[in-house]
Motif scaffolding. Structure first.
Motif, PDB file in Angstrom:
ATOM      1  N   VAL A 419      58.523  59.650  28.632  1.00 21.04           N
ATOM      2  CA  VAL A 419      58.675  58.315  29.233  1.00 21.04           C
ATOM      3  C   VAL A 419      57.971  57.246  28.389  1.00 21.04           C
ATOM      4  O   VAL A 419      58.113  56.051  28.627  1.00 21.04           O
ATOM      5  CB  VAL A 419      58.128  58.280  30.687  1.00 21.04           C
ATOM      6  CG1 VAL A 419      59.036  59.100  31.599  1.00 21.04           C
ATOM      7  CG2 VAL A 419      56.692  58.784  30.767  1.00 21.04           C
ATOM      8  N   PHE A 420      57.199  57.709  27.413  1.00 23.05           N
ATOM      9  CA  PHE A 420      56.553  56.770  26.477  1.00 23.05           C
ATOM     10  C   PHE A 420      56.519  57.444  25.117  1.00 23.05           C
ATOM     11  O   PHE A 420      56.243  58.634  25.014  1.00 23.05           O
ATOM     12  CB  PHE A 420      55.122  56.451  26.915  1.00 23.05           C
ATOM     13  CG  PHE A 420      54.348  55.657  25.887  1.00 23.05           C
ATOM     14  CD1 PHE A 420      54.422  54.271  25.868  1.00 23.05           C
ATOM     15  CD2 PHE A 420      53.579  56.294  24.911  1.00 23.05           C
ATOM     16  CE1 PHE A 420      53.736  53.542  24.907  1.00 23.05           C
ATOM     17  CE2 PHE A 420      52.887  55.561  23.945  1.00 23.05           C
ATOM     18  CZ  PHE A 420      52.974  54.180  23.947  1.00 23.05           C
ATOM     19  N   GLU A 421      56.824  56.666  24.073  1.00 20.93           N
ATOM     20  CA  GLU A 421      56.749  57.246  22.732  1.00 20.93           C
ATOM     21  C   GLU A 421      56.407  56.189  21.695  1.00 20.93           C
ATOM     22  O   GLU A 421      56.965  55.103  21.707  1.00 20.93           O
ATOM     23  CB  GLU A 421      58.088  57.909  22.355  1.00 20.93           C
ATOM     24  CG  GLU A 421      58.081  58.458  20.941  1.00 20.93           C
ATOM     25  CD  GLU A 421      59.303  59.329  20.615  1.00 20.93           C
ATOM     26  OE1 GLU A 421      59.425  59.731  19.460  1.00 20.93           O
ATOM     27  OE2 GLU A 421      60.128  59.583  21.528  1.00 20.93           O
ATOM     28  N   GLU A 422      55.457  56.545  20.839  1.00 21.46           N
ATOM     29  CA  GLU A 422      55.233  55.753  19.630  1.00 21.46           C
ATOM     30  C   GLU A 422      55.111  56.726  18.470  1.00 21.46           C
ATOM     31  O   GLU A 422      54.774  57.895  18.663  1.00 21.46           O
ATOM     32  CB  GLU A 422      53.971  54.890  19.754  1.00 21.46           C
ATOM     33  CG  GLU A 422      54.235  53.600  20.504  1.00 21.46           C
ATOM     34  CD  GLU A 422      53.217  52.489  20.236  1.00 21.46           C
ATOM     35  OE1 GLU A 422      52.517  52.552  19.206  1.00 21.46           O
ATOM     36  OE2 GLU A 422      53.138  51.583  21.075  1.00 21.46           O
ATOM     37  N   GLN A 423      55.421  56.231  17.260  1.00 24.29           N
ATOM     38  CA  GLN A 423      55.331  57.074  16.073  1.00 24.29           C
ATOM     39  C   GLN A 423      54.461  56.391  15.036  1.00 24.29           C
ATOM     40  O   GLN A 423      54.305  55.175  15.060  1.00 24.29           O
ATOM     41  CB  GLN A 423      56.732  57.296  15.482  1.00 24.29           C
ATOM     42  CG  GLN A 423      57.667  58.011  16.424  1.00 24.29           C
ATOM     43  CD  GLN A 423      59.094  57.464  16.374  1.00 24.29           C
ATOM     44  OE1 GLN A 423      59.356  56.474  15.722  1.00 24.29           O
ATOM     45  NE2 GLN A 423      59.983  58.109  17.087  1.00 24.29           N
TER      46      GLN A 423
END
Length: 497
Positions: A419-423
């Motif tokens: 439900v949340f993603e950063e790279q």
């Protein structure tokens, strides 16, 4: 000379530690940071009810963390509350049973004897051997700086160097003690914590697993960023001044002396400067005139060897999972090929080893209720070896990694619950933290780039200028970087007196 005002460049762990120590010693310290918050690579993502450490996640050698607070007459627990974690980490292998490592001697012995008595004996012999070398290295090299050639090249120092037996590589030296391939890997992979291959890195770096076992791994409430916040708070309490969102353009050198910095095209003078920015970056960008840099010309900087970088995923999951260990490592089927891909071929590993960290296991505030915060790290080549971090590359590689995690871990349905993603890519390390070539751990700690041969804490080519951080002596890793700050401060004080 009596120094009054000192400017510190960069509020990473090295800069913060140096600033705190100097402020406590009576200098008027101004700390300049280009980002809107302190921490450098030890940064934090806080969004949608999730909290992630951006960079470092494992607390080793806690006494070094605590020492800077004690130095200032404070109780470290008021700033960086820590708990020892056990089991320390779990290691997973493609064709073999996993290993759970405890720093409890009884549990560790059970694990080792479960493999073989011969390997248990070899493992303890390895620990005894590396501990002996660690004590020598600590006193002779890690805890002291090298200013002149003779600081390093003297009979005592050279004898200590020979006792360290640094000339073999880490993997070969481990293989002499233990036969089981899993145990060999368990002792070898930690060289990746400082960005060097276990097949090339000097055997001394096998001190890392020894440090984990003998001194324990700890967890800080709120994650690693608590240290950055604790140092910032302490610095302000001592009366130090921090200027965030303020990028330093140049270190001003006149008559072979650092006299100040340039910010927003304005000159700010100081009696001394401590630079915590990545050393190769500082040479090229903060000392634009090559004549001021001695041997560190653009050409020399480009010829130096750099550590690997990392590709990171920060995943917020709307489900709890049956996670056994705060830290786990999943080894590639062919670990040697995986390492060759990163350091020699310069390609993204098709079958990568990866590290998982689940802080919400120990600290419920790192994720919303019923949710999990998952940090995924994959060692990858630095930018001069592989630079194609386009949206397409990121998307393809991210999906590849997610598939592996689904197949190999408890997160078997992970793609339905993100439900949340950063790279974070090597490009981000370069852009956000001025890490030269996106090399997460700075200059590679080869023999030719260690001790006397690593950039010195006191700059050789201009007075009143000092350096700390992962590319300077003694090297990378949070406690070692804090030690580099201590050495830089000691050098400054020695000149001042």
């Amino acid at each position: 000379m009596t120094l009054k005002k000192v400017i510190v460049i960069g509020a990473g762990v090295a800069g913060l530690t140096a600033a705190v120590r100097l402020q406590k010693m009576g200098y008027a310290v101004q700390l300049y940071e280009k980002d809107s918050q302190v921490g450098g690579k030890m940064n934090q993502i806080k969004k949608d009810g999730f909290t992630f450490d951006v960079g470092p996640t494992i607390v080793m050698m806690p006494d070094i963390y605590q020492e800077v607070f004690e130095f200032c007459g404070k109780n470290p627990d008021d700033y960086i509350p820590m708990e020892k974690i056990d089991p320390m980490l779990k290691l997973y292998f493609t064709d073999d049973d996993p290993l759970l490592f405890s720093s409890d001697l009884v549990e560790l012995t059970k694990t080792l004897e479960g493999i073989s008595e011969e390997d248990a004996q070899g493992y303890f012999a390895f620990l005894a051997d590396i501990y002996k070398r660690y004590i020598i290295a600590k006193d002779a090299f890690i805890m002291r700086s090298f200013r002149s050639f003779w600081d390093f090249y003297n009979p005592k120092s050279l004898l200590n160097g020979l006792k360290l037996k640094t000339f073999g590589d880490a993997y070969s030296s481990i293989s002499k003690f233990v036969k089981d391939d899993r145990l060999r890997k368990s002792l070898a992979f930690q060289t990746l914590y400082i960005g060097i291959s276990p097949y090339q890195g000097p055997s001394l770096y096998t001190i890392i697993p020894m440090i984990e076992l003998l001194y324990g791994i700890h967890f800080m409430k709120g994650g690693m960023y608590t240290l950055a916040q604790g140092l910032e708070r302490l610095f302000k309490e001592l009366g130090g001044e921090i200027y965030c969102d303020t990028e330093v353009q140049e270190i001003i050198i006149e008559n072979k002396e650092a006299v100040g910095i340039k910010v927003n095209d304005e000159r700010i003078v100081a009696d001394a400067i401590v630079c915590g920015a990545d050393f190769p970056y500082a040479m090229k960008h903060l000392l634009p005139n090559e004549k001021d840099r001695g041997k560190y010309t653009d050409q020399k900087i480009d010829q130096m060897e750099y550590s690997c970088s990392c590709f990171l995923l920060y995943l917020g999951l709307d489900k709890k999972y049956d996670v056994e260990a705060l830290h786990s490592i999943h080894f590639a089927k062919d670990f040697e090929k995986n390492i060759t891909d990163i350091f020699d071929q310069g390609v993204l590993p098709d079958d990568p080893s990866y590290y998982l960290y689940v802080p919400s296991l120990l600290d419920s505030e790192m994720a919303k209720e019923g949710h999990e915060a998952l940090y995924v790290l994959i060692p990858v080549p630095e930018l001069s070896k592989f630079s194609d971090w386009s949206e397409e590359t990121i998307s393809i590689y991210r999906n590849h990694v997610i598939q592996k995690i689904k197949q190999e871990t408890v997160f078997s349905d992970i793609d339905d619950h993100i439900v949340f993603e950063e790279q974070f890519t090597p490009r981000d390390f370069a852009d956000n933290f001025n890490a030269y070539r996106g090399a997460t751990f700075g200059l590679k700690p080869t023999l030719k780039q260690s001790n006397y041969y690593r950039p010195h804490n006191k700059f050789d080519y201009a007075d009143r200028l000092y350096f700390c951080g992962s590319s300077t002596h003694p090297g990378a890793g949070v406690p070692i970087v804090m030690q580099s700050a201590k050495l830089a401060v000691e050098e400054l004080v020695r000149d001042d007196q």
